[in-house]
Motif scaffolding. Structure first.
Motif, PDB file in Angstrom:
ATOM      1  N   LYS A 155    -104.409  83.023   0.252  1.00  0.00           N
ATOM      2  CA  LYS A 155    -103.039  83.189   0.088  1.00  0.00           C
ATOM      3  C   LYS A 155    -102.746  82.173   0.858  1.00  0.00           C
ATOM      4  CE  LYS A 155     -99.153  83.638  -3.338  1.00  0.00           C
ATOM      5  NZ  LYS A 155     -98.263  85.491  -3.958  1.00  0.00           N
ATOM      6  N   GLU A 156    -102.074  83.091   2.364  1.00  0.00           N
ATOM      7  CA  GLU A 156    -101.896  82.382   3.534  1.00  0.00           C
ATOM      8  C   GLU A 156    -102.879  80.512   3.406  1.00  0.00           C
ATOM      9  OE1 GLU A 156    -103.108  84.691   3.484  1.00  0.00           O
ATOM     10  OE2 GLU A 156    -101.639  86.157   3.208  1.00  0.00           O
ATOM     11  N   ASN A 157    -103.730  79.817   2.972  1.00  0.00           N
ATOM     12  CA  ASN A 157    -103.956  79.088   3.010  1.00  0.00           C
ATOM     13  C   ASN A 157    -104.202  78.219   1.810  1.00  0.00           C
ATOM     14  OD1 ASN A 157    -105.110  79.712   6.104  1.00  0.00           O
ATOM     15  ND2 ASN A 157    -106.930  80.462   5.230  1.00  0.00           N
ATOM     16  N   ALA A 158    -103.959  78.454   0.799  1.00  0.00           N
ATOM     17  CA  ALA A 158    -103.885  78.392  -0.394  1.00  0.00           C
ATOM     18  C   ALA A 158    -102.768  77.091  -0.079  1.00  0.00           C
ATOM     19  CB  ALA A 158    -102.775  79.046  -1.546  1.00  0.00           C
ATOM     20  N   GLU A 159    -101.771  76.572   0.392  1.00  0.00           N
ATOM     21  CA  GLU A 159    -101.044  75.493   0.044  1.00  0.00           C
ATOM     22  C   GLU A 159    -102.289  74.073   0.703  1.00  0.00           C
ATOM     23  OE1 GLU A 159     -97.122  73.613   2.180  1.00  0.00           O
ATOM     24  OE2 GLU A 159     -96.970  75.095   1.613  1.00  0.00           O
ATOM     25  N   GLN A 160    -102.827  74.473   2.159  1.00  0.00           N
ATOM     26  CA  GLN A 160    -103.643  73.539   2.412  1.00  0.00           C
ATOM     27  C   GLN A 160    -104.674  72.853   1.664  1.00  0.00           C
ATOM     28  OE1 GLN A 160    -105.639  74.701   6.657  1.00  0.00           O
ATOM     29  NE2 GLN A 160    -106.422  73.324   6.584  1.00  0.00           N
ATOM     30  N   PHE A 161    -105.397  74.345   1.197  1.00  0.00           N
ATOM     31  CA  PHE A 161    -106.093  74.088   0.225  1.00  0.00           C
ATOM     32  C   PHE A 161    -105.876  73.664  -1.345  1.00  0.00           C
ATOM     33  CE2 PHE A 161    -108.143  75.411  -3.884  1.00  0.00           C
ATOM     34  CZ  PHE A 161    -109.472  75.050  -3.756  1.00  0.00           C
ATOM     35  N   ILE A 162    -104.655  73.202  -1.476  1.00  0.00           N
ATOM     36  CA  ILE A 162    -104.184  72.808  -3.106  1.00  0.00           C
ATOM     37  C   ILE A 162    -103.928  71.168  -2.530  1.00  0.00           C
ATOM     38  CG2 ILE A 162    -102.327  72.453  -4.315  1.00  0.00           C
ATOM     39  CD1 ILE A 162    -101.938  75.798  -4.373  1.00  0.00           C
ATOM     40  N   ARG A 163    -103.685  71.057  -1.255  1.00  0.00           N
ATOM     41  CA  ARG A 163    -102.845  69.592  -0.729  1.00  0.00           C
ATOM     42  C   ARG A 163    -104.212  68.532  -0.960  1.00  0.00           C
ATOM     43  NH1 ARG A 163     -98.167  67.793   0.894  1.00  0.00           N
ATOM     44  NH2 ARG A 163     -96.191  69.486   0.415  1.00  0.00           N
ATOM     45  N   VAL A 172    -110.238  86.220  -4.275  1.00  0.00           N
ATOM     46  CA  VAL A 172    -110.931  87.214  -4.551  1.00  0.00           C
ATOM     47  C   VAL A 172    -112.437  87.113  -2.688  1.00  0.00           C
ATOM     48  CG1 VAL A 172    -111.510  87.507  -6.491  1.00  0.00           C
ATOM     49  CG2 VAL A 172    -112.951  85.309  -6.006  1.00  0.00           C
ATOM     50  N   LYS A 173    -112.641  87.321  -2.642  1.00  0.00           N
ATOM     51  CA  LYS A 173    -113.432  87.013  -1.223  1.00  0.00           C
ATOM     52  C   LYS A 173    -114.415  86.835  -1.907  1.00  0.00           C
ATOM     53  CE  LYS A 173    -115.036  92.306  -1.144  1.00  0.00           C
ATOM     54  NZ  LYS A 173    -114.860  92.702  -2.009  1.00  0.00           N
ATOM     55  N   ASP A 174    -114.850  87.475  -2.588  1.00  0.00           N
ATOM     56  CA  ASP A 174    -116.664  86.698  -3.106  1.00  0.00           C
ATOM     57  C   ASP A 174    -116.356  86.377  -4.897  1.00  0.00           C
ATOM     58  OD1 ASP A 174    -117.135  89.100  -3.737  1.00  0.00           O
ATOM     59  OD2 ASP A 174    -117.752  90.073  -2.450  1.00  0.00           O
ATOM     60  N   ILE A 175    -117.427  85.614  -5.222  1.00  0.00           N
ATOM     61  CA  ILE A 175    -118.193  86.317  -7.033  1.00  0.00           C
ATOM     62  C   ILE A 175    -118.016  87.625  -7.812  1.00  0.00           C
ATOM     63  CG2 ILE A 175    -118.590  83.648  -7.211  1.00  0.00           C
ATOM     64  CD1 ILE A 175    -121.592  84.459  -7.660  1.00  0.00           C
ATOM     65  N   ASP A 176    -118.302  88.261  -6.688  1.00  0.00           N
ATOM     66  CA  ASP A 176    -119.108  89.859  -7.524  1.00  0.00           C
ATOM     67  C   ASP A 176    -116.970  90.497  -7.371  1.00  0.00           C
ATOM     68  OD1 ASP A 176    -121.642  89.526  -6.764  1.00  0.00           O
ATOM     69  OD2 ASP A 176    -121.769  90.456  -4.836  1.00  0.00           O
ATOM     70  N   GLU A 177    -116.216  89.683  -7.168  1.00  0.00           N
ATOM     71  CA  GLU A 177    -115.426  90.370  -7.119  1.00  0.00           C
ATOM     72  C   GLU A 177    -114.770  90.170  -8.297  1.00  0.00           C
ATOM     73  OE1 GLU A 177    -110.885  90.654  -5.076  1.00  0.00           O
ATOM     74  OE2 GLU A 177    -112.265  90.296  -3.906  1.00  0.00           O
ATOM     75  N   ILE A 178    -114.498  88.705  -8.701  1.00  0.00           N
ATOM     76  CA  ILE A 178    -114.520  88.053 -10.502  1.00  0.00           C
ATOM     77  C   ILE A 178    -115.044  88.680 -10.794  1.00  0.00           C
ATOM     78  CG2 ILE A 178    -114.149  85.749 -11.727  1.00  0.00           C
ATOM     79  CD1 ILE A 178    -114.992  84.253  -9.196  1.00  0.00           C
TER      80      ILE A 178
END
Length: 292
Positions: free
Chosen positions: A116-124, A157-163
């Motif tokens: 979540k901490e890297n979400a803003e950079q990801f979204i921009r 999530v950490k990976d698709i398995d967690e999904i």
């Protein structure tokens, strides 16, 4: 006689600011009052559709995630085509996941394998890719608002398995990268897989769904279940993920003036651009028999 109008959203029904114009709103409400059914047929999730349609007060059924899910006017999930978990893993094994922006759209949430901490950079970064690197046409306050909304809506999530462990099922995977050549090579590679459908909304992304999910087949089924004939359907689009819809023998398949060449060459008709209210213009001309 047209009984069903289906529109793609981004680049078609929405202008370049990701908003629905007053003319488009008025036209859809007018044809709905006439008894003509209206459906959004988009690559967006249901939440993404509601974000742009709620302010317009247009109520309609929604074909979402490139035909992967169908929702009624109340937002109830009516049908979904889920991807095989083994296929999802095979797709991810073909790429270096750290190089790409990857979203996993499920029946309930959009999942991302970032913090979540890297979400803003990801979204921009994601927004820049979807606007050809230029977000100047979008108000900064809207960008900030969108970042906050998306940041809070993601399931981290950490990976698709967690999904899957959390009870979610993947309907669509979107892979984005600024290098168009790299994306094109991936698109060509994945298109050879007979078990998946591959499309795109922009030159910088790949949208992958189950082989049984695409906009065209979803719209055809949607119409048939309502006893609407193919010739009674009018469909609008602009990008590669609209190809499956516009290649079908619907009564009117319409390319936007801003559509890519493949779409213009596929559709039977062409209208004005999304910035010129092309949807409203064509409906007014053909359905209402008004040239103005």
């Amino acid at each position: 006689m047209i009984k069903l109008v289906a529109v793609d959203l981004d680049g078609t029904f929405l202008n370049n600011r990701r908003e629905v114009s007053k003319k488009n709103i008025e036209m859809i409400k007018k044809i709905q009052a006439m008894g003509i059914k209206f459906v959004a047929n988009t690559g967006r999730t249901y939440e993404g559709v509601q974000y742009v349609l709620d302010p317009t007060q247009i109520q309609c059924d929604c074909i979402c995630m490139n035909g992967g899910a169908v929702y009624d006017t109340e937002g109830k999930l009516m049908k979904a085509s889920y991807m095989d978990p083994a296929q999802v893993k095979d797709i991810l094994n073909c790429i270096n996941q750290k190089e790409y922006f990857i979203e996993f759209n499920t029946q309930a949430r959009t999942c991302v394998t970032i913090s979540k901490e890297n979400a803003e950079q990801f979204i921009r970064g994601w927004m820049a890719l979807y606007n050809n690197g230029d977000t100047s046409s979008i108000d900064e306050a809207k960008i900030v608002s969108d970042i906050k909304r998306l940041k809070n809506s993601f399931l981290y999530v950490k990976d698709i398995d967690e999904i899957y462990q959390k009870g979610h099922k993947i309907i669509k995977i979107t892979i984005s990268h600024k290098d168009r050549d790299k994306i094109q090579k991936l698109r060509e590679k994945f298109s050879q897989n007979p078990k998946i459908s591959v499309a795109a909304s922009f030159h910088t992304n790949i949208e992958i769904t189950d082989v049984n999910a695409d906009k065209g087949s979803a719209l055809e089924t949607f119409a048939a279940k309502r006893n609407i004939k193919m010739e009674e359907v009018m469909a609008f689009g602009d990008s590669l993920n609209d190809y499956s819809m516009l290649k079908r023998e619907f009564g009117y398949t319409v390319a936007m003036g801003n559509a890519i060449d493949k779409i213009k060459n596929t559709a039977k008709y062409q209208t004005k651009t999304n910035e010129e209210d092309g949807v409203a213009y064509f409906i007014n001309k053909i359905v209402l028999n008004n040239e103005s």
